[in-house]
Design a protein around this motif. Structure first.
Motif, PDB file in Angstrom:
ATOM      1  N   THR A  15      44.239  35.787 -73.089  1.00 35.69           N
ATOM      2  CA  THR A  15      44.188  36.099 -71.653  1.00 35.69           C
ATOM      3  C   THR A  15      45.346  37.014 -71.282  1.00 35.69           C
ATOM      4  OG1 THR A  15      43.204  33.926 -71.284  1.00 35.69           O
ATOM      5  CG2 THR A  15      44.001  35.082 -69.342  1.00 35.69           C
ATOM      6  N   GLY A  16      45.022  38.039 -70.491  1.00 32.06           N
ATOM      7  CA  GLY A  16      46.030  39.047 -70.148  1.00 32.06           C
ATOM      8  C   GLY A  16      45.747  40.357 -70.856  1.00 32.06           C
ATOM      9  N   LYS A  17      45.256  40.226 -72.115  1.00 29.52           N
ATOM     10  CA  LYS A  17      44.899  41.425 -72.903  1.00 29.52           C
ATOM     11  C   LYS A  17      43.391  41.550 -72.991  1.00 29.52           C
ATOM     12  CE  LYS A  17      48.451  40.525 -76.225  1.00 29.52           C
ATOM     13  NZ  LYS A  17      48.412  39.702 -77.398  1.00 29.52           N
ATOM     14  N   ARG A  18      42.710  40.419 -72.969  1.00 26.43           N
ATOM     15  CA  ARG A  18      41.281  40.369 -73.233  1.00 26.43           C
ATOM     16  C   ARG A  18      40.490  40.719 -71.969  1.00 26.43           C
ATOM     17  NH1 ARG A  18      38.436  34.541 -72.876  1.00 26.43           N
ATOM     18  NH2 ARG A  18      36.456  35.063 -73.825  1.00 26.43           N
ATOM     19  N   THR A  25      45.086  40.121 -65.670  1.00 30.20           N
ATOM     20  CA  THR A  25      46.198  40.547 -66.520  1.00 30.20           C
ATOM     21  C   THR A  25      47.257  39.459 -66.701  1.00 30.20           C
ATOM     22  OG1 THR A  25      47.208  41.551 -64.573  1.00 30.20           O
ATOM     23  CG2 THR A  25      45.968  43.031 -66.021  1.00 30.20           C
ATOM     24  N   ALA A  26      47.125  38.350 -66.010  1.00 26.37           N
ATOM     25  CA  ALA A  26      48.068  37.241 -66.220  1.00 26.37           C
ATOM     26  C   ALA A  26      47.847  36.668 -67.619  1.00 26.37           C
ATOM     27  CB  ALA A  26      47.853  36.163 -65.163  1.00 26.37           C
ATOM     28  N   ILE A  31      49.795  31.597 -66.616  1.00 27.18           N
ATOM     29  CA  ILE A  31      48.911  30.587 -66.006  1.00 27.18           C
ATOM     30  C   ILE A  31      49.533  29.196 -66.144  1.00 27.18           C
ATOM     31  CG2 ILE A  31      46.654  29.443 -66.252  1.00 27.18           C
ATOM     32  CD1 ILE A  31      45.551  32.254 -67.039  1.00 27.18           C
ATOM     33  N   ASN A  32      50.056  28.915 -67.340  1.00 29.70           N
ATOM     34  CA  ASN A  32      50.666  27.596 -67.551  1.00 29.70           C
ATOM     35  C   ASN A  32      51.893  27.411 -66.659  1.00 29.70           C
ATOM     36  OD1 ASN A  32      48.800  26.717 -69.416  1.00 29.70           O
ATOM     37  ND2 ASN A  32      49.960  27.465 -71.179  1.00 29.70           N
ATOM     38  N   PHE A 127      38.248  32.288 -59.602  1.00 28.50           N
ATOM     39  CA  PHE A 127      39.469  32.579 -58.845  1.00 28.50           C
ATOM     40  C   PHE A 127      40.637  32.983 -59.738  1.00 28.50           C
ATOM     41  CE2 PHE A 127      36.861  29.741 -56.290  1.00 28.50           C
ATOM     42  CZ  PHE A 127      36.745  30.495 -55.126  1.00 28.50           C
ATOM     43  N   GLY A 128      40.334  33.409 -60.972  1.00 30.46           N
ATOM     44  CA  GLY A 128      41.412  33.795 -61.872  1.00 30.46           C
ATOM     45  C   GLY A 128      42.356  32.619 -62.095  1.00 30.46           C
ATOM     46  N   PRO A 129      43.657  32.892 -62.285  1.00 29.00           N
ATOM     47  CA  PRO A 129      44.609  31.791 -62.533  1.00 29.00           C
ATOM     48  C   PRO A 129      44.611  30.745 -61.422  1.00 29.00           C
ATOM     49  CG  PRO A 129      45.639  33.905 -62.983  1.00 29.00           C
ATOM     50  CD  PRO A 129      44.297  34.217 -62.383  1.00 29.00           C
ATOM     51  N   PHE A 130      44.237  31.171 -60.210  1.00 28.07           N
ATOM     52  CA  PHE A 130      44.223  30.222 -59.087  1.00 28.07           C
ATOM     53  C   PHE A 130      43.165  29.124 -59.288  1.00 28.07           C
ATOM     54  CE2 PHE A 130      43.687  29.406 -54.350  1.00 28.07           C
ATOM     55  CZ  PHE A 130      44.914  28.787 -54.218  1.00 28.07           C
ATOM     56  N   SER A 131      42.176  29.374 -60.144  1.00 29.36           N
ATOM     57  CA  SER A 131      41.199  28.310 -60.455  1.00 29.36           C
ATOM     58  C   SER A 131      41.913  27.067 -60.980  1.00 29.36           C
ATOM     59  CB  SER A 131      40.180  28.778 -61.507  1.00 29.36           C
ATOM     60  OG  SER A 131      39.316  29.757 -60.987  1.00 29.36           O
ATOM     61  N   TYR A 132      42.974  27.286 -61.780  1.00 31.14           N
ATOM     62  CA  TYR A 132      43.708  26.144 -62.347  1.00 31.14           C
ATOM     63  C   TYR A 132      44.456  25.375 -61.249  1.00 31.14           C
ATOM     64  CZ  TYR A 132      42.876  27.869 -67.106  1.00 31.14           C
ATOM     65  OH  TYR A 132      42.289  28.265 -68.272  1.00 31.14           O
ATOM     66  N   ILE A 133      45.014  26.150 -60.293  1.00 33.19           N
ATOM     67  CA  ILE A 133      45.760  25.495 -59.198  1.00 33.19           C
ATOM     68  C   ILE A 133      44.786  24.691 -58.326  1.00 33.19           C
ATOM     69  CG2 ILE A 133      47.363  25.854 -57.261  1.00 33.19           C
ATOM     70  CD1 ILE A 133      48.517  27.082 -59.785  1.00 33.19           C
TER      71      ILE A 133
END
Ligand code: DQA
Length: 151
Positions: A15-18, A25-26, A31-32, A127-133
């Protein structure tokens, strides 16, 4: 203090490159870190784990189940194929939230089905990384509402 295990499945280490147009791009570390900061603000604690293999995810679920009060899982493509991970989630009996960076319902048809969703308390996608939050908030709310609940 609620303890939450965050499990990332195959290819999420990229994630971030893929495919940044889809996954952003995070990095997974970003994310962690963001998830851990949100957890600390909510007086809870997270442990994050990533594996590219189905067995690795199942072993992590089993081991983290002794420590965690709930699970956040992004099983990557195993979301759409793995009855074994589904059985592991059902087997450990902890409340589990399924998360995805991308909106799987708006993508290829093979991504529209989740084998995990029926054994999770809910799903958050798109929601990108916000999905985790959001997943963390939903899980903490669920645990607080019913600390003894599973599924
Ligand atoms: C994903 C969506 C899956 O369909 C895909 O196979 C992934 C990532 C997501 O977070 O959007 O690897 O779980």
């Amino acid at each position: 203090m609620a303890k939450i295990a965050v499990i990332h499945g195959p290819n999420l280490h990229l994630t971030g490159k893929r495919e940044p147009g889809i996954y952003g791009t995070a990095t997974l570390e970003d994310i962690n870190n963001r998830t851990a900061a949100a957890a600390a603000e909510a007086s809870s604690q997270v442990k994050a784990f990533q594996s590219n293999s189905e067995g690795g995810i199942i072993d992590a679920l089993t081991q983290l189940a002794d420590w965690a009060d709930g699970i956040i899982i992004n099983a990557g493509a195993y979301t759409h194929t793995s009855y074994a991970i589904r059985d592991a989630i059902a087997g450990i009996g902890l409340p589990t939230v399924e998360v995805h960076l991308s909106n799987i319902s708006a993508r290829e048809s093979f991504r529209h089905t989740s084998t995990l969703a029926p054994v999770c308390i809910g799903q958050i996608a798109g929601f990108g990384p916000f999905s985790y939050i959001l997943g963390l908030q939903a899980l903490l709310h669920h645990i607080k509402a019913d600390p003894r609940s599973s599924q």
